[in-house]
Design an enzyme around this catalytic site. Structure first.
Site, PDB file in Angstrom:
ATOM      1  CB  SER A 111      -0.888   0.003   1.248  1.00  0.00           C
ATOM      2  OG  SER A 111      -1.488   1.265   1.439  1.00  0.00           O
ATOM      3  CE1 TYR A 141      -6.125   5.373  -2.388  1.00  0.00           C
ATOM      4  CE2 TYR A 141      -4.338   5.009  -0.835  1.00  0.00           C
ATOM      5  CZ  TYR A 141      -5.633   4.773  -1.244  1.00  0.00           C
ATOM      6  OH  TYR A 141      -6.437   3.940  -0.508  1.00  0.00           O
ATOM      7  CB  THR A 167      -6.852   2.556  -4.933  1.00  0.00           C
ATOM      8  OG1 THR A 167      -5.930   1.539  -4.549  1.00  0.00           O
ATOM      9  CG2 THR A 167      -8.126   2.426  -4.108  1.00  0.00           C
ATOM     10  NE  ARG A 176     -12.797   3.153   5.876  1.00  0.00           N
ATOM     11  CZ  ARG A 176     -11.573   3.284   5.349  1.00  0.00           C
ATOM     12  NH1 ARG A 176     -10.505   3.261   6.131  1.00  0.00           N
ATOM     13  NH2 ARG A 176     -11.414   3.397   4.036  1.00  0.00           N
ATOM     14  CE  LYS A 237      -7.791  -3.130  -3.618  1.00  0.00           C
ATOM     15  NZ  LYS A 237      -8.345  -2.077  -2.765  1.00  0.00           N
ATOM     16  CG  HIS A 261     -11.383   0.363  -0.315  1.00  0.00           C
ATOM     17  ND1 HIS A 261     -10.673   1.056  -1.261  1.00  0.00           N
ATOM     18  CD2 HIS A 261     -10.646   0.451   0.822  1.00  0.00           C
ATOM     19  CE1 HIS A 261      -9.570   1.561  -0.710  1.00  0.00           C
ATOM     20  NE2 HIS A 261      -9.535   1.188   0.553  1.00  0.00           N
TER      21      HIS A 261
HETATM   22  C1  FNR Z   1      -7.594  -1.789   2.975  1.00  0.00           C
HETATM   23  N1  FNR Z   1      -7.783  -1.655   1.608  1.00  0.00           N
HETATM   24  C2  FNR Z   1      -6.950  -0.804   0.902  1.00  0.00           C
HETATM   25  N2  FNR Z   1      -7.034  -0.727  -0.439  1.00  0.00           N
HETATM   26  C3  FNR Z   1      -6.217   0.085  -1.148  1.00  0.00           C
HETATM   27  O1  FNR Z   1      -6.336   0.126  -2.360  1.00  0.00           O
HETATM   28  N3  FNR Z   1      -5.274   0.831  -0.508  1.00  0.00           N
HETATM   29  C4  FNR Z   1      -5.118   0.796   0.831  1.00  0.00           C
HETATM   30  O2  FNR Z   1      -4.241   1.454   1.388  1.00  0.00           O
HETATM   31  C5  FNR Z   1      -5.984  -0.030   1.584  1.00  0.00           C
HETATM   32  N4  FNR Z   1      -5.894  -0.075   2.953  1.00  0.00           N
HETATM   33  C6  FNR Z   1      -6.650  -0.974   3.647  1.00  0.00           C
HETATM   34  C7  FNR Z   1      -6.471  -1.093   5.011  1.00  0.00           C
HETATM   35  C8  FNR Z   1      -7.160  -2.049   5.713  1.00  0.00           C
HETATM   36  C9  FNR Z   1      -6.936  -2.198   7.182  1.00  0.00           C
HETATM   37  C10 FNR Z   1      -8.080  -2.907   5.053  1.00  0.00           C
HETATM   38  C11 FNR Z   1      -8.844  -3.977   5.780  1.00  0.00           C
HETATM   39  C12 FNR Z   1      -8.288  -2.755   3.703  1.00  0.00           C
HETATM   40  C13 FNR Z   1      -8.778  -2.472   0.897  1.00  0.00           C
HETATM   41  C14 FNR Z   1      -8.204  -3.819   0.498  1.00  0.00           C
HETATM   42  O3  FNR Z   1      -7.216  -3.679  -0.482  1.00  0.00           O
HETATM   43  C15 FNR Z   1      -9.256  -4.767  -0.073  1.00  0.00           C
HETATM   44  O4  FNR Z   1      -9.930  -4.163  -1.161  1.00  0.00           O
HETATM   45  C16 FNR Z   1     -10.304  -5.282   0.905  1.00  0.00           C
HETATM   46  O5  FNR Z   1      -9.887  -5.187   2.238  1.00  0.00           O
HETATM   47  C17 FNR Z   1     -10.642  -6.717   0.549  1.00  0.00           C
HETATM   48  O6  FNR Z   1     -11.523  -7.278   1.447  1.00  0.00           O
HETATM   49  P1  FNR Z   1     -11.065  -8.317   2.585  1.00  0.00           P
HETATM   50  O7  FNR Z   1     -10.190  -9.360   1.938  1.00  0.00           O
HETATM   51  O8  FNR Z   1     -10.346  -7.525   3.616  1.00  0.00           O
HETATM   52  O9  FNR Z   1     -12.374  -8.863   3.055  1.00  0.00           O
END
Ligand code: FNR
Length: 369
Positions: A111, A141, A167, A176, A237, A261
C-alpha cells in the site's frame, strides 16, 4: 515462543485471535467498514447463496492451480490486496507479509500507506534469476503533486515491482465510525508512512494531510498518463459496474479488481461476488479479472473462479495472521487457504483453473446442466 498461529485452523480463527492480541483501536481499524458496515457483512454472506455441484469419478491425483499475470507466477490464484500500515499489526510489518506471500507462491501488494518502504519490502522477498524481487505490486494513490506521483511510480518500477494497482474507489476515505469512536488515527499508530514521505512533513495528522493531497479531479485518462510515464501494467482496483470495466479496458488497464474496498468506502455497494457474472460477461476474457472482499475459504475462491475471476485478492486475513504470528502466521494462513482450495478442486472434480465452470455453481439447489 509465540505459537498462537499454530492453533488457527482456518482464516476466521486468525481474526478471533487477532482480536485478543491487538489493541482495540488497531483491531477496529483493520476489521471495520464504512457507516453501517452492511457491505462488509454482505461481502461474506453473499458467498453463502451459491452452491458447488461437484462432478465425480474425475481422476484428481494431482491438481494444477498455477497461473501467471504480468511476470508474476502464482502457485494458486490468490494474492494479498493492499492494506495500510502492517507495522500496526506486527513490528516486522510488510516485510514479513510480503516474504510469507512470495514464498508461498502468492503475491503481495504494498500500500501507498504501508509502514515500510518500497526498498525494504523489495529487499525482503526472494528474487528471480535476474535478481528482481518476485511477486510485488505497488498500490498507488494519485496526488495533486503529479511530480511526486511520478517519482513514486518510477521508484516502484526501478525497484522491480511488477505492476501498479491504481485504487479507483477512494477519491476520499469512507466514513469509518469505529475509528471515530475509538479515536484511532494513523498518526497515533505509526510515526511515518515512508512511501508518501515525499509529500512533505506528514508526521502529524497524517490522514488529514494525506486526504488533502489526493487529486479529486481524476478521470480515466489517468491510466493513459501512468502508461506514458512508466512501462508497468496498470491494474484498476475498485470496479463494481460493468460499464466501468469497459472504461478500464478502453483506457488501457492491464487488469481490474472487482472490489468495494472491503466495505470500507461506499456502504450499500453490492457484494463483489454478486456483480462478478455481469462484469465477466462484459470483459469476455479481454483482460484478467481479480476479485476481493470477504474471501475466507477455499470454496469462496472456487466460486469466484467459477463466475469468471482469474484470481482473487484478500486483505484482512493477511493483517490478522501477521498480528497473530508475524511471518509464520501469514505463511500458515496462506497454507491453510491453499490446502482448502486444493481440497475443493479435488472434491469438485477439477484438475486445473480452466476446468472450473460456472455450470458447477448454482444459486439454488437445482441440477446442473
Ligand atoms: C484496505 N484496503 C486498501 N485498499 C487500497 O487500495 N489501498 C489501501 O491502502 C488499503 N488499505 C486498507 C487497510 C485495511 C486495514 C483494510 C482492511 C483494507 C482495501 C483492500 O485492499 C481490499 O480491497 C479489501 O480489504 C478486501 O476485502 P477483505 O479481503 O479484507 O475482506
Amino acid at each position: 515462543k509465540n505459537r498462537l498461529h499454530e492453533l488457527c485452523m482456518n482464516l476466521d480463527d486468525f481474526e478471533r485471535v487477532a482480536r485478543d492480541v491487538m489493541d482495540n483501536g488497531g483491531f477496529g481499524y483493520y476489521m471495520g467498514g464504512a457507516t453501517d458496515e452492511w457491505t462488509l457483512k454482505e461481502n461474506r454472506s453473499a458467498f453463502e447463496k451459491y452452491r458447488i455441484i461437484p462432478r465425480v469419478l474425475v481422476p484428481v491425483t494431482s491438481v494444477d492451480m498455477r497461473c501467471s499475470f504480468f511476470g508474476i507466477d502464482l502457485r494458486f490464484p490468490v494474492m494479498i490486496a493492499p492494506s495500510a500500515m502492517h507495522g500496526q499489526a506486527h513490528e516486522d510489518g510488510e516485510k514479513a507479509t510480503a516474504r510469507a506471500a512470495v514464498r508461498a507462491g502468492s503475491a503481495f501488494t504494498l500500500s501507498s500507506l504501508g509502514s515500510m518502504s518500497m526498498e525494504d519490502v523489495a529487499g525482503a522477498v526472494p528474487t528471480d534469476h535476474q535478481g528482481k524481487p518476485k511477486g510485488l505490486i505497488f498500490q498507488l494513490y494519485v496526488f495533486k503533486r503529479r511530480d511526486i506521483t511520478e517519482a513514486i511510480v518510477k521508484k516502484a518500477e526501478a525497484l522491480g515491482y511488477r505492476a501498479l494497482c491504481l485504487t479507483v474507489d477512494a477519491p476520499i476515505t469512507g466514513r469509518r465510525e469505529r475509528d471515530l469512536r475509538s479515536g484511532f488515527t494513523v498518526s497515533d499508530a505509526m510515526g511515518q508512512l515512508p512511501n508518501i514521505q515525499m509529500l512533505g512533513n506528514v508526521v502529524n495528522q497524517q490522514l488529514v494531510e494525506f486526504e488533502a493531497q489526493k487529486d479529486l479531479t481524476l478521470d480515466w485518462s489517468i491510466i493513459t498518463w501512468l502508461k506514458s510515464i512508466c512501462n508497468l501494467p496498470v491494474i484498476a482496483k475498485g470496479i463494481l459496474h460493468p460499464a466501468d470495466a469497459r472504461c478500464a479496458i478502453k483506457a488501457g488497464a492491464a487488469a481490474i479488481v472487482i472490489s468495494n474496498h472491503g466495505g470500507r468506502q461506499l456502504d450499500s455497494t453490492p457484494a463483489t461476488i454478486d456483480v462478478l457474472p455481469a462484469i465477466a460477461a462484459e470483459v469476455r476474457g479481454e483482460i484478467p479479472i481479480f476479485l476481493d472482499g470477504g474471501i475466507r475459504r477455499g470454496t469462496d475462491v472456487f466460486k469466484a473462479l467459477g463466475f469468471g475471476a482469474n484470481a482473487v485478492m484478500m486483505a484482512r486475513p493477511a493483517v490478522f495472521a501477521l498480528a497473530v504470528g508475524g511471518e509464520h502466521g501469514v505463511s500458515r494462513m496462506l497454507r491453510l487457504l491453499y490446502d482448502e482450495l486444493e481440497c475443493t478442486f479435488k472434491l469438485a472434480g477439477c484438475k486445473n483453473i480452466s476446468e472450473v465452470p460456472s455450470r458447477m455453481l448454482s444459486s439454488v439447489l437445482a441440477a446442473s446442466s
